[in-house]
Write an enzyme that holds these catalytic residues in place. Structure first.
Site, PDB file in Angstrom:
ATOM      1  N   CYS A  23       0.855  -1.167   0.000  1.00  0.00           N
ATOM      2  CA  CYS A  23       0.000   0.000   0.000  1.00  0.00           C
ATOM      3  C   CYS A  23       0.906   1.238   0.000  1.00  0.00           C
ATOM      4  O   CYS A  23       1.972   1.239   0.612  1.00  0.00           O
ATOM      5  CB  CYS A  23      -0.929   0.120   1.197  1.00  0.00           C
ATOM      6  SG  CYS A  23      -2.095  -1.225   1.346  1.00  0.00           S
ATOM      7  N   ARG A  64       3.523  -0.165  -5.098  1.00  0.00           N
ATOM      8  CA  ARG A  64       3.309  -0.765  -3.777  1.00  0.00           C
ATOM      9  C   ARG A  64       1.992  -1.532  -3.674  1.00  0.00           C
ATOM     10  O   ARG A  64       1.702  -2.155  -2.652  1.00  0.00           O
ATOM     11  CB  ARG A  64       3.327   0.325  -2.699  1.00  0.00           C
ATOM     12  CG  ARG A  64       4.648   1.054  -2.604  1.00  0.00           C
ATOM     13  CD  ARG A  64       4.591   2.109  -1.535  1.00  0.00           C
ATOM     14  NE  ARG A  64       4.591   1.519  -0.212  1.00  0.00           N
ATOM     15  CZ  ARG A  64       5.676   1.211   0.474  1.00  0.00           C
ATOM     16  NH1 ARG A  64       6.860   1.442  -0.034  1.00  0.00           N
ATOM     17  NH2 ARG A  64       5.588   0.686   1.672  1.00  0.00           N
ATOM     18  N   TRP A 101      -2.869  -2.529  -1.577  1.00  0.00           N
ATOM     19  CA  TRP A 101      -2.590  -3.942  -1.803  1.00  0.00           C
ATOM     20  C   TRP A 101      -3.355  -4.649  -0.695  1.00  0.00           C
ATOM     21  O   TRP A 101      -3.025  -4.532   0.486  1.00  0.00           O
ATOM     22  CB  TRP A 101      -1.096  -4.233  -1.699  1.00  0.00           C
ATOM     23  CG  TRP A 101      -0.746  -5.627  -2.076  1.00  0.00           C
ATOM     24  CD1 TRP A 101      -0.619  -6.137  -3.334  1.00  0.00           C
ATOM     25  CD2 TRP A 101      -0.476  -6.709  -1.179  1.00  0.00           C
ATOM     26  NE1 TRP A 101      -0.297  -7.473  -3.279  1.00  0.00           N
ATOM     27  CE2 TRP A 101      -0.193  -7.854  -1.979  1.00  0.00           C
ATOM     28  CE3 TRP A 101      -0.441  -6.855   0.204  1.00  0.00           C
ATOM     29  CZ2 TRP A 101       0.103  -9.095  -1.435  1.00  0.00           C
ATOM     30  CZ3 TRP A 101      -0.135  -8.090   0.749  1.00  0.00           C
ATOM     31  CH2 TRP A 101       0.140  -9.198  -0.071  1.00  0.00           C
ATOM     32  N   ASN A 132      -1.020   2.060   5.668  1.00  0.00           N
ATOM     33  CA  ASN A 132      -0.182   1.002   5.104  1.00  0.00           C
ATOM     34  C   ASN A 132       0.306   0.156   6.276  1.00  0.00           C
ATOM     35  O   ASN A 132       0.840   0.698   7.240  1.00  0.00           O
ATOM     36  CB  ASN A 132       1.006   1.636   4.361  1.00  0.00           C
ATOM     37  CG  ASN A 132       2.138   0.653   4.088  1.00  0.00           C
ATOM     38  OD1 ASN A 132       3.300   1.026   4.148  1.00  0.00           O
ATOM     39  ND2 ASN A 132       1.834  -0.576   3.802  1.00  0.00           N
ATOM     40  N   GLY A 133       0.085  -1.164   6.201  1.00  0.00           N
ATOM     41  CA  GLY A 133       0.541  -2.029   7.289  1.00  0.00           C
ATOM     42  C   GLY A 133      -0.575  -2.959   7.736  1.00  0.00           C
ATOM     43  O   GLY A 133      -1.590  -3.100   7.057  1.00  0.00           O
ATOM     44  N   GLU A 177      14.982 -18.386 -10.726  1.00  0.00           N
ATOM     45  CA  GLU A 177      14.628 -17.001 -11.037  1.00  0.00           C
ATOM     46  C   GLU A 177      13.849 -16.926 -12.359  1.00  0.00           C
ATOM     47  O   GLU A 177      12.886 -16.163 -12.490  1.00  0.00           O
ATOM     48  CB  GLU A 177      15.909 -16.143 -11.087  1.00  0.00           C
ATOM     49  CG  GLU A 177      15.763 -14.739 -11.633  1.00  0.00           C
ATOM     50  CD  GLU A 177      14.848 -13.828 -10.815  1.00  0.00           C
ATOM     51  OE1 GLU A 177      14.370 -14.228  -9.746  1.00  0.00           O
ATOM     52  OE2 GLU A 177      14.585 -12.700 -11.286  1.00  0.00           O
ATOM     53  N   LYS A 188      10.149 -15.394 -12.749  1.00  0.00           N
ATOM     54  CA  LYS A 188       9.803 -14.325 -13.705  1.00  0.00           C
ATOM     55  C   LYS A 188       8.617 -14.759 -14.560  1.00  0.00           C
ATOM     56  O   LYS A 188       7.686 -14.002 -14.786  1.00  0.00           O
ATOM     57  CB  LYS A 188      10.971 -13.994 -14.646  1.00  0.00           C
ATOM     58  CG  LYS A 188      12.137 -13.228 -14.079  1.00  0.00           C
ATOM     59  CD  LYS A 188      11.904 -11.766 -13.879  1.00  0.00           C
ATOM     60  CE  LYS A 188      11.419 -11.445 -12.519  1.00  0.00           C
ATOM     61  NZ  LYS A 188      12.281 -11.460 -11.405  1.00  0.00           N
ATOM     62  N   GLU A 229       5.298 -14.946 -12.466  1.00  0.00           N
ATOM     63  CA  GLU A 229       4.755 -13.706 -11.902  1.00  0.00           C
ATOM     64  C   GLU A 229       4.218 -12.762 -12.961  1.00  0.00           C
ATOM     65  O   GLU A 229       3.241 -12.076 -12.710  1.00  0.00           O
ATOM     66  CB  GLU A 229       5.724 -13.022 -10.936  1.00  0.00           C
ATOM     67  CG  GLU A 229       6.985 -12.460 -11.513  1.00  0.00           C
ATOM     68  CD  GLU A 229       7.923 -11.873 -10.450  1.00  0.00           C
ATOM     69  OE1 GLU A 229       7.482 -11.496  -9.360  1.00  0.00           O
ATOM     70  OE2 GLU A 229       9.128 -11.794 -10.733  1.00  0.00           O
ATOM     71  N   HIS A 269      14.199 -37.566 -10.079  1.00  0.00           N
ATOM     72  CA  HIS A 269      13.632 -37.884  -8.770  1.00  0.00           C
ATOM     73  C   HIS A 269      12.201 -37.369  -8.642  1.00  0.00           C
ATOM     74  O   HIS A 269      11.709 -37.193  -7.529  1.00  0.00           O
ATOM     75  CB  HIS A 269      14.518 -37.306  -7.660  1.00  0.00           C
ATOM     76  CG  HIS A 269      15.895 -37.884  -7.678  1.00  0.00           C
ATOM     77  ND1 HIS A 269      16.149 -39.213  -7.429  1.00  0.00           N
ATOM     78  CD2 HIS A 269      17.090 -37.322  -7.972  1.00  0.00           C
ATOM     79  CE1 HIS A 269      17.447 -39.441  -7.546  1.00  0.00           C
ATOM     80  NE2 HIS A 269      18.045 -38.301  -7.881  1.00  0.00           N
ATOM     81  N   LYS A 305       5.411  -4.408  -5.476  1.00  0.00           N
ATOM     82  CA  LYS A 305       6.871  -4.336  -5.580  1.00  0.00           C
ATOM     83  C   LYS A 305       7.539  -4.352  -4.213  1.00  0.00           C
ATOM     84  O   LYS A 305       8.561  -4.970  -4.018  1.00  0.00           O
ATOM     85  CB  LYS A 305       7.268  -3.085  -6.348  1.00  0.00           C
ATOM     86  CG  LYS A 305       8.759  -2.962  -6.519  1.00  0.00           C
ATOM     87  CD  LYS A 305       9.138  -2.755  -7.944  1.00  0.00           C
ATOM     88  CE  LYS A 305      10.609  -2.970  -8.184  1.00  0.00           C
ATOM     89  NZ  LYS A 305      10.890  -4.360  -8.576  1.00  0.00           N
TER      90      LYS A 305
HETATM   91  C1  G6P Z   1       8.442  -8.616  -4.040  1.00  0.00           C
HETATM   92  C2  G6P Z   1       8.807  -8.216  -5.449  1.00  0.00           C
HETATM   93  C3  G6P Z   1       9.982  -9.058  -5.935  1.00  0.00           C
HETATM   94  C4  G6P Z   1      11.153  -8.923  -4.969  1.00  0.00           C
HETATM   95  C5  G6P Z   1      10.749  -9.273  -3.535  1.00  0.00           C
HETATM   96  C6  G6P Z   1      11.820  -8.885  -2.543  1.00  0.00           C
HETATM   97  O1  G6P Z   1       7.925  -9.908  -4.030  1.00  0.00           O
HETATM   98  O2  G6P Z   1       7.708  -8.390  -6.307  1.00  0.00           O
HETATM   99  O3  G6P Z   1      10.378  -8.580  -7.204  1.00  0.00           O
HETATM  100  O4  G6P Z   1      12.174  -9.773  -5.382  1.00  0.00           O
HETATM  101  O5  G6P Z   1       9.581  -8.544  -3.170  1.00  0.00           O
HETATM  102  O6  G6P Z   1      11.934  -7.488  -2.562  1.00  0.00           O
HETATM  103  P1  G6P Z   1      13.219  -6.684  -2.137  1.00  0.00           P
HETATM  104  O7  G6P Z   1      12.839  -5.238  -2.314  1.00  0.00           O
HETATM  105  O8  G6P Z   1      13.471  -7.024  -0.698  1.00  0.00           O
HETATM  106  O9  G6P Z   1      14.332  -7.103  -3.008  1.00  0.00           O
END
Ligand code: G6P
Length: 606
Positions: A2, A28, A75, A100-101, A479, A483, A486, A502, A601
């Site tokens: 948020c 956010r 969010w 926010n929180g 990773e 990607k 998401e 396995h 994010k």
């Molecule tokens: C969220 C974002 C990811 C990020 C993760 C950790 O899930 O969508 O892209 O890798 O948070 O965020 P940070 O800011 O701690 O790297």
């Protein structure tokens, strides 16, 4: 999660600043958004389940105006995305709150407020705050917010306005970020500095427990004890240019293509290869270090997993990569000589911050943040920091933050390797030359985009995909799968190629594309055997093969040839190809690339 923005403008409307701030805070969360301003006849509020752009049109159409206001982009945590749950949240049309929180004791507070006669119209924990402030209000909003805040447990950053005090906004924080911005047009509150970069020239970072009283031309801050305190004003550095989309269609696309520059900028910070590169005064500050513990979430955790191999092989040092949300609840046994390395793009991720604090609480004293935001909570909580030079990353899916974290971690591995006499001067020089040439190597991977689009066209209609790698490229498979899922919503899993037999091999059919990194490293022959196992079962292979691997395209096996094997830094090349692949699959599937559903994010809740 948020984003909140609020302010009191001097002799003008606050609305443009609120909307500008909201646009910058959309990373956010974007389940809903809203704005409320104080007008002569009382507060006016507009909320929408659409994005800030739509809110802006609604605000214009409604001629919303006023010098004092609060705004929010959500969010969802408590309550589905719905207008009733969108902020600002009101109590009796008198008090309005953005938050926010997470308020952990909201149920108990709600019960007691209901007993006092308050009616709840939303499912949010925030409504508890609005009614609580209302119940304490006796003509002074600062006192009411201060008293209400003392009853809240959990994490919050809030901004509150009251119909009866038209030139006043109160902010409070505990656990969630909140800054005060000061500029020629007024005083503001926001979840981050970036939200205020158009309107504020000075920034004050509020501390936990602080309550800020913004009035036109006047700012007062109380600490948790209720004492008036003076917090330092930091000059804001304009990053606006970096944040414009320019000719790109999406921020993620722009950020993928910015990687040569971001990596070069991060590498250019190297003056000497000793601890001072990481913010220490003493070049030998790491001399007692014989163990590295990396903490992170999401993509940042995968950079830790990749770097673990570097620490072991280059520096001969024990290294662990822990998922922050798991680590923080383990009975971790501290070990002398451990360098704790929280890794975070935002520096605000709640789990990473809590994991860092937990490590400190059990006695770990050496903490070094690797972070993209110099002023963030994780940097401030750490002894030392290396600030990656990725520039603002707007797309929710992390790209350039990841590759710059890897550069920082590689530099740390070199520094520790040198200090432990594991590297000759010649070896150090060779590694530094490789780092210096990395931007060009990344450019040559970016130039493979047309072939990657070809793969994306084949993958766009698939439901599932497996990504495989070995050694340093196993975290890259993880990773790559992250990607893909998401941003394209295609279900993808990353596996170590040797683990296939396995379990996951049972999934391999013609319908399951298997995407593999094939660097020309010491595991190549083993990997080739894994590829045979897949081909023999009719699996369709998509292989990112280094130029010198001698792998040939064949029936059931597509190949994109990358540059020659790039040694320890090879993961930084393979991952760029995977970023482009996920990006193009997402575009072809028509998803919201920069703001994938349900995500945000900066994850400032647990
Ligand atoms: C969220 C974002 C990811 C990020 C993760 C950790 O899930 O969508 O892209 O890798 O948070 O965020 P940070 O800011 O701690 O790297």
């Amino acid at each position: 999660m948020c984003g909140i923005v609020a302010g009191v403008a001097l002799q003008r409307s606050i609305v443009p600043a609120l909307l500008d701030g909201l646009k910058r805070l959309e990373y956010r969360g974007y389940d809903s958004c809203g704005v409320a301003v104080l007008q002569a006849g009382g507060p006016r509020c507009i909320r929408t389940l659409a994005r800030v752009e739509a809110l802006e049109s609604d605000v214009r159409a409604a001629n919303l105006d006023g010098s004092t206001g609060i705004a929010h982009t959500r969010w969802a945590t408590h309550g589905v995305p719905a207008i009733a749950n969108a902020h600002p949240i009101f109590s009796h049309d008198q008090i309005a709150v953005v938050h926010n929180g997470i308020i952990e004791n909201h149920e108990a507070l709600r019960e007691s407020l209901v007993e006092q006669g308050y009616e709840f119209v939303s499912q949010t924990d925030t409504e508890v705050i609005a009614h609580l402030v209302h119940s304490h209000y006796e003509g002074d909003l600062l006192a009411a917010v201060f008293d209400a805040a003392r009853m809240l447990q959990g994490a919050y950053a809030i901004a509150v306005i009251c119909k009866d005090e038209p030139q006043r906004v109160i902010g409070a924080r505990q656990g969630s970020p909140l800054v005060v911005g000061l500029g020629p047009d007024g005083a503001f509150l926001a979840s981050d500095t970036f939200a205020l970069s158009t309107y504020a020239s000075g920034i004050i970072y509020l501390e936990d427990g602080d309550v800020a009283d913004l009035r036109s031309g006047n700012l007062r801050i109380l600490n948790s004890a209720g004492e008036t305190v003076v917090r330092g004003v930091n000059q804001i550095t304009e990053q606006g240019g970096d944040s414009e989309l320019g000719a790109y269609r999406h921020y993620m696309q722009k950020e993928i293509f910015e990687q040569p520059l971001a990596v070069a900028r991060t590498f250019s910070m190297v003056r000497s290869l000793d601890a001072t590169l990481f913010g220490t005064v003493d070049p030998n500050a790491f001399s007692g270090v014989d163990n590295v513990l990396m903490l992170g979430c999401g993509t940042s955790h995968y950079s830790a997993l990749t770097a673990r191999g570097w620490f072991e092989t280059i520096a001969g040092i024990r290294a662990h990569a822990e998922i922050a949300s798991e680590y923080r609840y383990r009975d971790y046994v501290p070990q002398r000589g451990t360098l704790v390395v929280p890794i975070s793009q935002s520096g605000e991720t709640a789990d990473t911050l809590a994991a860092l604090r937990y490590a400190q609480s059990v006695g770990e004293a050496l903490t070094l943040a690797i972070c993209n935001v110099a002023t963030s909570a994780i940097v401030r909580q750490s002894n030392w920091a290396f600030i990656t030079q990725a520039g603002p990353e707007i797309g929710v899916a992390s790209t350039k933050a990841f590759t710059t974290q890897l550069v920082a971690l590689f530099l740390l591995a070199l520094t520790l390797g040198r200090q432990r006499a594991r590297l000759s001067a010649g070896q150090v020089a060779k590694h530094l030359r490789d780092l210096a040439a990395l931007p060009d190597a990344i450019r040559s991977v970016l130039a493979r985009e047309p072939q990657i689009i070809g793969w994306a066209q084949e993958l766009r209609r698939k439901e599932h995909a497996l990504f495989l790698g070995r050694g340093l490229h196993y975290p890259i498979a993880l990773e790559a799968a992250l990607k893909m899922k998401e941003i394209s919503y295609l279900h993808a899993e990353g596996y170590p190629a040797g683990e296939l037999k396995h379990g996951p091999l049972a999934l391999v059919t013609e319908a399951m594309p298997v995407i593999v990194s094939a660097p020309n490293d010491c595991l190549l022959d083993k990997l080739k055997a894994n590829l045979q196992e897949i081909s023999a079962r009719g699996g369709k292979l998509y292989v990112l093969a280094d130029a010198n691997t001698r792998l040939q395209a064949a029936e059931g096996m597509r190949i994109i040839r990358l540059p020659d094997y790039y040694g320890f830094l090879s993961p930084l090349l393979h991952v760029v190809a995977y970023q482009l692949l996920a990006y193009h699959v997402a575009c072809l599937r028509g998803t919201d690339v920069d703001k994938p559903r349900n995500l945000a994010k900066s994850v400032t809740v647990e």
